[in-house]
Design an enzyme around this catalytic site. Sequence first.
Site, PDB file in Angstrom:
ATOM      1  N   SER A  13      49.902 -32.585  53.869  1.00  0.00           N
ATOM      2  CA  SER A  13      49.976 -33.635  54.877  1.00  0.00           C
ATOM      3  C   SER A  13      49.389 -33.241  55.667  1.00  0.00           C
ATOM      4  CB  SER A  13      50.768 -33.830  55.295  1.00  0.00           C
ATOM      5  OG  SER A  13      51.413 -32.079  55.476  1.00  0.00           O
ATOM      6  N   GLU A 155      50.346 -26.345  64.693  1.00  0.00           N
ATOM      7  CA  GLU A 155      49.140 -27.494  65.248  1.00  0.00           C
ATOM      8  C   GLU A 155      48.758 -26.905  65.904  1.00  0.00           C
ATOM      9  OE1 GLU A 155      47.547 -30.665  63.062  1.00  0.00           O
ATOM     10  OE2 GLU A 155      48.610 -29.080  61.248  1.00  0.00           O
ATOM     11  N   CYS A 189      57.795 -24.185  55.028  1.00  0.00           N
ATOM     12  CA  CYS A 189      57.212 -25.224  55.149  1.00  0.00           C
ATOM     13  C   CYS A 189      55.589 -24.768  55.530  1.00  0.00           C
ATOM     14  CB  CYS A 189      57.943 -25.834  56.770  1.00  0.00           C
ATOM     15  SG  CYS A 189      56.253 -27.046  57.671  1.00  0.00           S
ATOM     16  N   HIS A 191      53.178 -24.879  57.517  1.00  0.00           N
ATOM     17  CA  HIS A 191      52.814 -24.506  58.748  1.00  0.00           C
ATOM     18  C   HIS A 191      53.663 -22.993  59.546  1.00  0.00           C
ATOM     19  CE1 HIS A 191      51.078 -28.431  58.709  1.00  0.00           C
ATOM     20  NE2 HIS A 191      51.123 -28.776  60.035  1.00  0.00           N
TER      21      HIS A 191
HETATM   22  N1  DGL Z   1      53.135 -30.077  55.318  1.00  0.00           N
HETATM   23  C1  DGL Z   1      54.712 -30.161  56.013  1.00  0.00           C
HETATM   24  C2  DGL Z   1      55.468 -29.308  55.183  1.00  0.00           C
HETATM   25  O1  DGL Z   1      55.009 -28.567  54.202  1.00  0.00           O
HETATM   26  C3  DGL Z   1      54.846 -30.105  56.896  1.00  0.00           C
HETATM   27  C4  DGL Z   1      53.997 -30.533  57.464  1.00  0.00           C
HETATM   28  C5  DGL Z   1      54.832 -32.095  58.003  1.00  0.00           C
HETATM   29  O2  DGL Z   1      55.033 -32.760  58.307  1.00  0.00           O
HETATM   30  O3  DGL Z   1      53.500 -33.105  57.349  1.00  0.00           O
HETATM   31  O4  DGL Z   1      56.681 -30.021  54.465  1.00  0.00           O
END
Ligand code: DGL
Length: 280
Positions: A13, A155, A189, A191
């Site tokens: 994302s 972020e 996640c 991040h």
């Molecule tokens: N890439 C998303 C995840 O690993 C985290 C960021 C988002 O909420 O888009 O769940």
Amino acid sequence: MDGDPRPIGVFDSGMGGLTVLRAMEARLPAERFVYLGDTARLPYGTKSAETVQAYALQATRLLIEAGVKMVVIACNTASAVALDALKGALAPVPVIGVIEPGARACVAATRNNRIAVIATEGTVKGGAYVRAIGALSPDAIVVQRPCQVFVALAEEGWTDTTVTIAAAHHYLGALFDGPDAPDTLVLGCTHFPVLAATLRLIIGERVALVDSAATTASAVAKALAESGMASGERKSGGARFFATDSPERFARVGAIFLGRPIDVASVELVDLRPKESPSF
Ligand code: DGL
């Protein structure tokens, strides 16, 4: 054919999936990668499963058009709610998500069979980690916590500020107290790995921290070897990037997640919206 020279597509994302790309570059240096971050529509973690599925499908189709040999869904939320749909839609191109490798890693790490998972709201709500861990270890006790604010902090590059420490206290403070506390924490996640040092301050040294980046890289290596699709190259493959918003911000903030500078000239702005969408 002496190896398959096509690149591996990597989708997230936003920029968090660069933690997975980093692990794959380390594990598979001869492979070439095309990374797409849907930065214009981040976060996915607060959106409905239907919306995430639609976005993920648009994004990964662009990777297929770019000629990739495999697609890695380096986003826990998209892996949690869209993996099966993507596998069906992108066949025969193989699709690998991050949930199953993460589940394998935490089941291998736990000693007391109690596992905590922190993730976005969407990943927690979908219960994909609970199912994946349960399939591997039916007696495991899994607690989940949505920690959406961590996404914004990562972020911003706020990996160790007082605000980040306060947020970590808020989310995790009581989770690891008591004799029956989990001994393993899954960073569910993409991040969250950049926050690991701050999370350590709250959870202590004894809890095993698991992120799916390294295990996903191993799963990709295995899939390439089994399908005969590994690159035959000896020299380093490198990566190019697509982003759906500001290449400048992608290069600047993305460097935090990738652990190396990103040349802004290697980041191409793309528009994933269906052509019939109204423009404002
Ligand atoms: N890439 C998303 C995840 O690993 C985290 C960021 C988002 O909420 O888009 O769940």
